[in-house]
Design an enzyme around this catalytic site. Structure first.
Site, PDB file in Angstrom:
ATOM      1  N   TYR A  81       0.825  -1.218   0.000  1.00  0.00           N
ATOM      2  CA  TYR A  81       0.000   0.000   0.000  1.00  0.00           C
ATOM      3  C   TYR A  81       0.857   1.265   0.000  1.00  0.00           C
ATOM      4  CZ  TYR A  81      -4.337  -2.600   0.690  1.00  0.00           C
ATOM      5  OH  TYR A  81      -5.417  -3.424   0.527  1.00  0.00           O
ATOM      6  N   GLU A 129       0.626 -29.678  16.191  1.00  0.00           N
ATOM      7  CA  GLU A 129      -0.110 -28.990  15.131  1.00  0.00           C
ATOM      8  C   GLU A 129      -1.355 -28.250  15.624  1.00  0.00           C
ATOM      9  OE1 GLU A 129      -1.410 -31.477  11.845  1.00  0.00           O
ATOM     10  OE2 GLU A 129      -2.610 -29.868  10.986  1.00  0.00           O
ATOM     11  N   ASP A 168      -1.501 -34.228  12.742  1.00  0.00           N
ATOM     12  CA  ASP A 168      -2.493 -35.155  12.207  1.00  0.00           C
ATOM     13  C   ASP A 168      -1.798 -36.126  11.253  1.00  0.00           C
ATOM     14  OD1 ASP A 168      -4.560 -33.862  13.539  1.00  0.00           O
ATOM     15  OD2 ASP A 168      -5.140 -32.643  11.823  1.00  0.00           O
TER      16      ASP A 168
END
Lengths: 371, 371
Positions: free
Chosen positions: B106, B204, B256
């Site tokens: 920006y 995780e 996982d």
């Protein structure tokens, strides 16, 4: 069974939560004993069944109800699952343990009745919401931890958190790193000890939160910066409400200028449809919206992106939403549909990195009467 | 210009980063002066151009290079943007300020040359990566803050963080709430003062992190629990590497059991293709994988979901990935393709809430020689 909303000012302690659960089981038992087909009655959870409660200033469920009855195999199975879950929760409270919604779903595989196991996590999540509604306590009181963690605080606040490892007294500027104080899963374990806060500023994005902290906005304006991290977790909404109610502080919300961010404001201020039974516990109806307003896009000539079709649909749906039917929101949303643009918080950097803290926020907060 | 990787053991301080940037500008200037068409040469950043560096034990870019040259309008504009960005960064370092990648994008709107403004954020992000590679310092050294915040630590570690507001000494069990210590954007501001850690356990999901903390796993086993929060932020990977290198601690990763989570392990252990120039700064090649292994799905009869097509594709792509070409991963991935199933960490709750801390982790860590 009543659908009382939870107390907003005092935490119903675990013992009460446990009693509520046992009452619920007793109620099902009584229905059996009377020879009735057991059932649970719940408010219908749709946009058309939320009404504005003048007393509390929040949107709550209306009078329409849905019934879960054991008069079908499916309904009976639902009540069986509810009974097993109540037993698990009561035991969890007894042992001062806690668990997550996902753990509950997996744990149900270990229950001795195969019919009591949940077929997917939506089912167990919904049951916990049902239990919140019928018992009138929150899932935090059942010791169900959220999957998503709360966000962070930075500002002149000293608090005491009750942890499993003892009390921790923490000043949210002096005793924390630049990352701030991490809000625990259940912020009702926090006691506010002392503060020098003039107002609470909830900020959507991490980039903007870091900008405000780097520029020392919290020290210069005695404000507590609450990082919302997008759609705020329950813990974040709860502590915001407590800061407002208990410390009598104004709360303002600073997000991107798009319909999804207005929903973030809405979830802080009005509560969500899915959890209207918790509005008195989670919502801060006095919260005000700082921006980015569509008016700011025009006034400051901010860098923008064009509205996508999904943005336009979301804005139109907000115009229909009773929670957004105020002069402010109707004017701003119609302006946005008219200009066809949206802008991010950090687009203020197009006028320099200090523009937000030297110019934009002081001006807006002045207009709003907060400064 | 050299493509040296950053020092892994000492932080190149801001003054050095500033010098690197100015050298870069000087190099472009010299090319002009010699009458050459200025250009920058960079390693090609694709999977086929990463090679294993025996010395450091991480994957780094190979010999293939791409050139950004001013011999086209597009190329000249790229170098113009680089020059403006170098000026901004040098000034930022001079003033001890910092900014985010999005703010840089920006901010470029405010530069006096319209041609120097970035057309989208991908362009400015890529330029910063290019500058990291050619200057051999990290974007943290340029004071570019990440958008995503780091995660949290909980365990027997006392550290000192240099903040803009002074030094903060924090013990990551005794001085924090249940949410833990929030890792700052630049963890090189941290000094490790004292510890009683036997190993570092990177986790995780938030639900599993909270389970370990609730069960007191960090106190019982003297372990530091690092919450990865899904794909870990740079700050999280950096502090993990520093814990390993400076305190000589074993690092294990617990996720996982699906191909996306193996990538999470990969980003901790091997680094990512996109940031192979930072492997020596971010990657911990000695990190080991605890689970969930496909073997655990079989051994413990865990609740599973079937592999989706996208899972199968991701697993097959991992088999082709040089970073996963070890006996362990080939065996596990082939087993997973064979059984066609995946499981989450929290699926261990199907054997009770304490199974993970009483049984699963002690057994696995014992097998791995960590306990």
């Amino acid at each position: 069974m009543s659908a009382d909303t939870p107390e907003s000012d005092t935490k119903l302690n675990e013992e009460q939560a446990r009693e509520q659960l046992i009452d619920l089981a007793a109620d099902i038992y009584d229905q059996f004993e009377r020879g009735d087909i057991p059932q649970m009655s719940l408010p219908t959870r749709t946009k058309s069944n939320i009404v504005f409660d003048e007393d509390s200033g929040v949107w709550v469920y209306g009078d329409r109800t849905s019934t879960r009855s054991a008069n079908s195999v499916r309904g009976a199975r639902k009540l069986l699952k509810a009974a097993y879950t109540v037993e698990f929760l009561a035991q969890q409270l007894d042992e001062d343990r806690s668990s997550t919604l996902r753990e509950l779903y997996y744990l149900s595989e270990s229950w001795d009745s195969e019919d009591a196991g949940f077929s997917d996590q939506d089912e167990s999540n919904q049951l916990i919401e049902d239990l919140e509604i019928v018992s009138g306590v929150t899932r935090e009181d059942f010791h169900m931890r959220p999957e998503e963690s709360g966000a962070t605080l930075m500002g002149p606040l000293e608090l005491r958190e009750q942890t499993r490892r003892g009390e921790r007294d923490i000043h949210c500027q002096e005793d924390v790193g630049e990352g701030g104080y991490q809000i625990p899963n259940n912020p009702d374990t926090i006691e506010f000890l002392d503060h020098d806060i003039d107002f609470v500023l909830c900020v959507e994005t991490g980039g903007m939160r870091d900008r405000l902290v780097e520029n020392g906005f919290d020290t210069e304006y005695n404000c507590l910066v609450v990082h919302l991290k997008g759609q705020p977790a329950r813990a974040t909404r709860r502590i915001t409400k407590r800061l407002h109610d208990e410390l009598d502080l104004p709360v303002v919300v600073f997000t991107d200028g798009d319909p999804w961010s207005y929903r973030i404001f809405g979830s802080v201020a009005y509560g969500s449809i899915k959890s209207a039974h918790l509005s008195e516990y989670l919502a801060t109806p006095e919260a005000e919206y700082v921006g980015i307003r569509p008016q700011d896009i025009v006034d400051y000539d901010l860098p923008t992106d064009p509205l996508a079709d999904s943005d336009v649909n979301a804005l139109e749906s907000e115009l229909e939403d009773p929670r957004f039917q105020t002069d402010f929101w109707e004017e701003q949303i119609e302006l946005q549909l008219d200009i066809g643009k949206k802008a991010e918080q950090q687009a203020l950097a197009s006028q320099g990195l200090d523009f937000v803290t030297d110019e934009y926020l002081p001006t807006r907060l002045g207009e709003m009467g907060v400064l």
